[in-house]
Design a protein around this motif. Structure first.
Motif, mmCIF file in Angstrom:
data_model
loop_
_atom_site.group_PDB
_atom_site.id
_atom_site.type_symbol
_atom_site.label_atom_id
_atom_site.label_comp_id
_atom_site.label_asym_id
_atom_site.label_seq_id
_atom_site.Cartn_x
_atom_site.Cartn_y
_atom_site.Cartn_z
ATOM 1 N N THR A 97 3.476 -2.141 10.190
ATOM 2 C CA THR A 97 2.924 -0.829 9.813
ATOM 3 C C THR A 97 3.038 -0.651 8.295
ATOM 4 N N GLY A 98 2.380 0.379 7.788
ATOM 5 C CA GLY A 98 2.495 0.698 6.357
ATOM 6 C C GLY A 98 3.914 1.153 6.036
ATOM 7 N N TYR A 99 4.510 1.892 6.953
ATOM 8 C CA TYR A 99 5.885 2.373 6.753
ATOM 9 C C TYR A 99 6.807 1.158 6.568
ATOM 10 N N MET A 100 6.607 0.158 7.424
ATOM 11 C CA MET A 100 7.463 -1.035 7.349
ATOM 12 C C MET A 100 7.172 -1.873 6.108
ATOM 13 N N ASN A 122 6.036 11.786 -3.369
ATOM 14 C CA ASN A 122 5.839 10.533 -2.636
ATOM 15 C C ASN A 122 6.239 10.665 -1.166
ATOM 16 N N HIS A 123 5.568 9.876 -0.352
ATOM 17 C CA HIS A 123 5.747 9.887 1.112
ATOM 18 C C HIS A 123 7.171 9.492 1.529
ATOM 19 N N ALA A 124 7.588 9.991 2.697
ATOM 20 C CA ALA A 124 8.936 9.726 3.224
ATOM 21 C C ALA A 124 9.262 8.227 3.272
ATOM 22 N N LEU A 192 1.962 0.689 -6.258
ATOM 23 C CA LEU A 192 1.041 1.728 -5.786
ATOM 24 C C LEU A 192 0.951 1.710 -4.270
ATOM 25 N N ASP A 193 1.332 2.825 -3.655
ATOM 26 C CA ASP A 193 1.106 2.990 -2.206
ATOM 27 C C ASP A 193 -0.230 3.713 -2.061
ATOM 28 N N ASP A 194 -1.225 2.964 -1.612
ATOM 29 C CA ASP A 194 -2.575 3.537 -1.558
ATOM 30 C C ASP A 194 -3.032 3.726 -0.111
ATOM 31 N N ALA A 195 -2.089 4.129 0.739
ATOM 32 C CA ALA A 195 -2.400 4.280 2.168
ATOM 33 C C ALA A 195 -3.630 5.156 2.398
ATOM 34 N N HIS A 196 -3.797 6.203 1.582
ATOM 35 C CA HIS A 196 -4.903 7.145 1.842
ATOM 36 C C HIS A 196 -6.151 6.905 0.989
ATOM 37 N N GLY A 197 -6.011 6.102 -0.060
ATOM 38 C CA GLY A 197 -7.186 5.835 -0.903
ATOM 39 C C GLY A 197 -7.866 4.536 -0.505
ATOM 40 N N SER A 223 -0.111 -0.773 1.359
ATOM 41 C CA SER A 223 -1.137 0.041 1.999
ATOM 42 C C SER A 223 -1.049 -0.051 3.521
ATOM 43 N N SER A 224 -1.916 0.715 4.142
ATOM 44 C CA SER A 224 -1.943 0.782 5.606
ATOM 45 C C SER A 224 -3.319 0.337 6.102
ATOM 46 N N LEU A 225 -3.323 -0.286 7.256
ATOM 47 C CA LEU A 225 -4.602 -0.644 7.887
ATOM 48 C C LEU A 225 -4.983 0.420 8.913
ATOM 49 N N SER A 226 -4.122 1.439 9.030
ATOM 50 C CA SER A 226 -4.278 2.430 10.106
ATOM 51 C C SER A 226 -5.017 3.692 9.691
ATOM 52 N N LYS A 227 -5.474 3.733 8.445
ATOM 53 C CA LYS A 227 -6.129 4.976 8.006
ATOM 54 C C LYS A 227 -7.608 4.694 7.707
ATOM 55 N N GLY A 228 -7.953 4.413 6.453
ATOM 56 C CA GLY A 228 -9.367 4.170 6.140
ATOM 57 C C GLY A 228 -9.996 3.115 7.038
HETATM 58 C C1 LIG Z 1 1.572 7.353 1.548
HETATM 59 C C2 LIG Z 1 1.869 6.719 2.859
HETATM 60 N N1 LIG Z 1 2.443 5.510 2.876
HETATM 61 C C3 LIG Z 1 2.702 4.898 4.032
HETATM 62 C C4 LIG Z 1 2.412 5.461 5.241
HETATM 63 C C5 LIG Z 1 2.732 4.737 6.507
HETATM 64 O O1 LIG Z 1 1.615 4.066 6.987
HETATM 65 P P1 LIG Z 1 1.521 3.641 8.529
HETATM 66 O O2 LIG Z 1 0.987 4.815 9.250
HETATM 67 O O3 LIG Z 1 0.641 2.452 8.542
HETATM 68 O O4 LIG Z 1 2.920 3.320 8.949
HETATM 69 C C6 LIG Z 1 1.819 6.718 5.270
HETATM 70 C C7 LIG Z 1 1.485 7.347 6.571
HETATM 71 O O5 LIG Z 1 1.053 8.434 6.709
HETATM 72 C C8 LIG Z 1 1.535 7.375 4.050
HETATM 73 O O6 LIG Z 1 0.985 8.591 4.033
#
Ligand SMILES: Cc1ncc(COP(=O)(O)O)c(C=O)c1O
Length: 375
Positions: A97-100, A122-124, A192-197, A223-228
């Motif tokens: 996951t992006g979190y991981m 910044n995100h949790a 750069l955490d670009d999960a949303h961009g 980044s995340s593959l779970s959003k865009g």
């Molecule tokens: C900025 C940011 N980074 C990371 C994540 C985590 O991504 P994932 O949902 O793939 O775990 C999120 C999730 O909302 C996020 O907003």
């Protein structure tokens, strides 16, 4: 309840008293809608921004083990090469996951005696990852370049600047041009955490750094593959040596089962699909919704697909959310600790799934809600 769990009960009671209680809702998502307890609602809180239609896939290998053991399906290599190119970097590495990805990559490269400059919004997952690294953490005021420069004066071994590309709860862009310039002048490493961009903005959806023309100046992308992309998983992209270090050190990469190859294949399909027409539709929807909300009287400061309606107190935000639900719109109230206290909001996420009718119907509900809650 067992008496020895009494403290848990008190904690829950306190959360409820502060209007911060969260409970799970079960629903069925389908395109632009979500059905909850038989009620069909327009879904205005999905992160599947591009709304690429679902494709059927054969499951050839569901799960085996961690990637360093036998879970490293060939499809990983194909997707990682594409993601590296997508980010103009030498290599990339997929996480479950992006979190991981954050949890693994940040502590793998930053450590004790280093200094991390982190934006206050910044995100949790970034906050927790910075703590795990053992480095000194210095929080700079949101997008405040003066504060960033000032705090970068501290002495340390390596210096890192970490920011989101598009902030997840406010929908504003980070000042990446300035950040990368300051980072270069101070010899700091930019993460750069670009999960949303990612997949949403920039040429061909290459993300926020591309949007600002600073792709090459980013040292590590997360980044995340779970959003865009609307699939599942996370990844990092950087120079080969950084990826190699993560393969060798990153705990959330090494000590966990591999993301099932099904999701890797799914991401590949979506990556190779005609994403551009969905990005165009998304931009049209953003314009329609932002303009409509402004015409009603809402103050909208975001220029992206994440549009927060700032309410303030937690109780009103809950009531606002309930009102939307009763009138056929699903948009979650976001409260502390996700956002600061008394900055509760309804966070709208616009997707390309939404039809013009979905948008028009939702705006009618927001018009009623404005009269009820915002006057
Ligand atoms: C900025 C940011 N980074 C990371 C994540 C985590 O991504 P994932 O949902 O793939 O775990 C999120 C999730 O909302 C996020 O907003």
């Amino acid at each position: 309840m067992k008496p020895r769990l009494g403290f848990v009960d008190s904690e829950i009671e306190q959360i409820k008293k502060n209007h911060l209680y969260r409970k799970l809702r079960y629903g069925i998502t389908d395109g632009s809608t979500i059905t909850i307890q038989g009620k069909k609602l327009v879904n205005l809180c999905s992160n599947d921004y591009l709304g690429i239609p679902t494709t059927k896939l054969k499951i050839k290998q569901m799960q085996s083990s961690s990637r360093l053991v036998s879970g490293n399906d060939e499809s990983y290599l194909t997707l990682e090469r594409k993601l590296a190119k997508h980010k103009s970097q030498q290599a990339s590495l997929i996480y479950p996951t992006g979190y991981m990805a954050n949890l693994g990559a940040i502590p793998a490269i930053a450590k004790k005696r280093d200094l991390i400059l982190s934006d206050e919004l910044n995100h949790a997952s970034i906050i927790e990852s910075c703590k795990l690294s053992g480095a000194k953490i210095s929080i700079y005021k949101h997008n405040d370049m003066k504060d960033l420069k000032q705090k970068l004066r501290q002495k340390s071994k390596n210096k890192f600047v970490i920011t989101e590309g598009i902030f997840s709860m406010d929908g504003d862009f980070s000042k990446l041009k300035e950040i990368t310039e300051i980072a270069q002048k101070t010899n700091s490493i930019t993460i750069l955490d670009d999960a949303h961009g990612d997949f949403v903005v920039g040429k061909d959806g290459k993300g926020t750094a591309n949007y600002f023309g600073v792709s090459k100046k980013i040292d590590v992308y997360i980044s995340s593959l779970s959003k865009g992309l609307g699939s599942f998983g996370g990844y990092i992209a950087s120079e080969k040596i950084v990826i190699d270090l993560n393969i060798n050190k990153s705990k959330s990469f090494i000590y966990t089962s591999a993301l099932p190859s099904f999701f890797v294949e799914y991401s590949l399909r979506r990556f190779d699909s005609s994403r551009e027409k969905h990005r165009k539709k998304l931009q049209e929807n953003i314009k329609l919704i932002s303009k409509g909300l402004q015409e009603i009287g809402y103050t909208i400061n975001s220029h992206t697909h994440i549009i927060p309606i700032i309410i303030g107190d937690e109780k009103t935000a809950l009531d606002f959310g309930k009102f939307l639900f009763q009138n056929g719109v699903y948009a979650q109230p976001i409260r502390f600790p996700t956002v600061p206290k008394n900055k509760a909001r309804i966070r709208l996420s616009v997707t390309a799934w939404l039809s013009q009718k979905d948008v028009e119907n939702s705006l009618k509900v927001f018009d009623k809600a404005f009269k009820k809650f915002m006057r």
